[in-house]
Write an enzyme that holds these catalytic residues in place. Structure first.
Site, PDB file in Angstrom:
ATOM      1  N   ASP A 183      42.994  -8.269   9.503  1.00 50.19           N
ATOM      2  CA  ASP A 183      42.014  -7.805  10.481  1.00 50.19           C
ATOM      3  C   ASP A 183      42.700  -6.970  11.573  1.00 50.19           C
ATOM      4  O   ASP A 183      43.686  -6.289  11.313  1.00 50.19           O
ATOM      5  CB  ASP A 183      41.296  -9.023  11.073  1.00 50.19           C
ATOM      6  CG  ASP A 183      39.847  -8.754  11.414  1.00 50.19           C
ATOM      7  OD1 ASP A 183      39.609  -8.039  12.392  1.00 50.19           O
ATOM      8  OD2 ASP A 183      38.954  -9.253  10.704  1.00 50.19           O
ATOM      9  N   HIS A 226      38.176  -8.825  17.560  1.00 46.19           N
ATOM     10  CA  HIS A 226      37.490  -9.060  16.288  1.00 46.19           C
ATOM     11  C   HIS A 226      38.263 -10.044  15.416  1.00 46.19           C
ATOM     12  O   HIS A 226      37.721 -11.032  14.917  1.00 46.19           O
ATOM     13  CB  HIS A 226      37.301  -7.731  15.563  1.00 46.19           C
ATOM     14  CG  HIS A 226      36.493  -7.793  14.306  1.00 46.19           C
ATOM     15  ND1 HIS A 226      37.050  -8.104  13.079  1.00 46.19           N
ATOM     16  CD2 HIS A 226      35.176  -7.576  14.075  1.00 46.19           C
ATOM     17  CE1 HIS A 226      36.097  -8.075  12.161  1.00 46.19           C
ATOM     18  NE2 HIS A 226      34.957  -7.759  12.732  1.00 46.19           N
ATOM     19  N   SER A 378      30.859  -9.785   9.325  1.00 43.99           N
ATOM     20  CA  SER A 378      32.251 -10.164   9.588  1.00 43.99           C
ATOM     21  C   SER A 378      32.370 -11.604  10.048  1.00 43.99           C
ATOM     22  O   SER A 378      33.412 -12.235   9.859  1.00 43.99           O
ATOM     23  CB  SER A 378      32.858  -9.261  10.672  1.00 43.99           C
ATOM     24  OG  SER A 378      33.203  -8.005  10.176  1.00 43.99           O
TER      25      SER A 378
END
Length: 445
Positions: A183, A226, A378
């Site tokens: 990621d 994220h 996600s």
């Protein structure tokens, strides 16, 4: 946690331009911005990458000279025909021949993270940016003792998928299972990860080209946080699992084919049993497809997000999950639903989608000791990655190759009584993940 090691690459104050609108659509970023802390090493990223077959008699210098490029990765202990990745400034001349150049693809910014940040909290101070509300400060709970515990704001989500009962059915809580989070990196200093990461010698940053996969950026901008959120979701589902942090995305959420391909192989080589890919592209990369084929053939599970542009299609590599062989057995595609088991407004859908999870407003760690809620496929994907880790930490009563199939088949029926009529059979085999039924169907009680 011990102090972080120094980066081996220097950070310059370079301004990186915004991703073009067309690429944003293709890569499914909900929010994107330029960022002044781009690694200097990224200025020399090759425009193209070639996956070329080499033998034990080939040398890196010879292959680089033949293609007019630079070696990105070179196989070790190659007994027969192996694959090297070569970076190229331009497509090689046709006179070299397809066999000589191998598979050549565009490299830069092909993949991107999806999802949108919806809230950040963490202390007594707060400020506003647009419509978003952020809080900062000396926030430490629920990790003040260095032990991870569920975030109260997620209680409705966990009730929906039966997480509390799932933990009683899988008391090992994923112990002994490594989940690679490929990621934007994670906040390596966050107290949520104090005892939950693999050894620091295993960490990798294929974006910054060093061994420190630390999140970079600023609050509320681009993809900052994220990866930290994704890793935190895995740990809420499987608290005893270990996270292998691997960075392939920059602060704006974009990443390269070469980085993603290397990261997937690296994760498998480091012993990851589950790989989470909360990223995607509308275009298939045959190079990434090949490495997923390799790791799934080794029995490594790959969980991939379906995408966030509310289209009847699934992004890659999630779209590969219904291919025959190890793809269908070990690769799982994941969409998002809301707390009423209706399709999330942003989630992609298709008859080939395998499962959905409640991916809206999912709270998890955020950089600088904070907590944030994100929404996106996600966020649903790491719930499945954590669920697989729970099962793998127990004694299975089904074959490993059947685990993703059982997760999809044991899901709660989101089509019952006409619900999701417009998306009939396009939100998974049955629909929303049910961890309790999944564990009862797959593990010895």
């Amino acid at each position: 946690m011990s102090p972080l090691p120094s980066r081996t690459t220097q950070r310059n104050s370079l301004v990186k331009p915004l991703i073009p609108t067309a690429l944003l659509t293709a890569s499914l970023l909900a929010a994107c911005s330029s960022n002044p802390t781009t690694p200097a090493t990224q200025a020399t990223r090759p425009a193209f990458v070639s996956a070329v077959q080499v033998t034990a008699t080939d040398t890196p210098a010879g292959v680089a000279q033949r293609l007019g490029g630079t070696i990105i990765s070179w196989p070790t202990d190659c007994a027969g025909s192996c694959t090297a990745l070569v970076g190229l400034a331009e497509r090689p001349a046709a006179t070299l021949g397809a066999q000589s150049t191998g598979t050549v693809e565009a490299n830069r910014d092909v993949f991107s993270a999806g999802g949108a940040i919806t809230a950040v909290m963490g202390g007594s101070r707060h400020y506003m940016t647009g419509s978003r509300h952020y809080m900062t400060g000396d926030f430490t709970a629920p990790w003040s003792s260095g032990t991870y515990s569920p975030i109260p704001e997620n209680a409705p989500l966990w009730q929906k998928i039966g997480l509390e009962q799932a933990h009683s059915l899988a008391p090992e809580l994923g112990a002994g299972i490594t989940v690679a989070v490929i990621d934007s990196g994670i906040d390596l200093t966050h107290p949520a990860f104090q005892s939950s990461l693999t050894a620091s010698g295993t960490w990798k940053d294929f974006y910054g080209l060093d061994n420190l996969p630390q999140e970079e950026g600023e609050i509320g901008v681009g993809a900052y946080g994220h990866g930290t959120n994704v890793a935190g979701i895995v740990l809420q589902v499987a608290p005893a699992a270990k996270i292998l942090p691997i960075r392939v995305l920059g602060p704006d959420g974009s990443g390269d084919v070469a980085g993603v391909a290397q990261a997937i192989l690296y994760a498998a080589d480091q012993g990851a049993k589950v790989i989470n890919l909360s990223l995607g592209s509308l275009e298939n990369s045959s190079i990434v497809e090949d490495v997923i084929r390799q790791v799934t053939a080794r029995g490594v599970y790959v969980v991939a997000a379906a995408g966030n542009d509310n289209q009847e299609r699934i992004v890659y590599p999630a779209a590969l999950a219904t291919k025959k062989g190890s793809f269908g057995e070990y690769l799982l595609s994941v969409g998002s639903s809301d707390l009423n088991d209706l399709k999330s407004s942003f989630s992609n859908y298709a008859r080939t989608l395998e499962i959905v999870g409640p991916g809206e407003n999912v709270y998890a760690p955020y950089p600088d000791n904070m907590v944030a809620a994100w929404s996106g496929t996600s966020m649903a994907a790491p719930m499945m990655a954590g669920g697989l880790a729970l099962a793998l930490g127990q004694e299975l009563r089904v074959a490993g190759k059947d685990l993703t199939k059982k997760m999809a088949e044991s899901a709660f029926d989101v089509y019952n009584n006409g619900a999701n009529e417009a998306y009939k059979d396009m939100l998974g085999v049955k629909g929303r993940v049910d961890l309790v039924k999944f564990l009862k169907d797959t593990t010895r009680q």
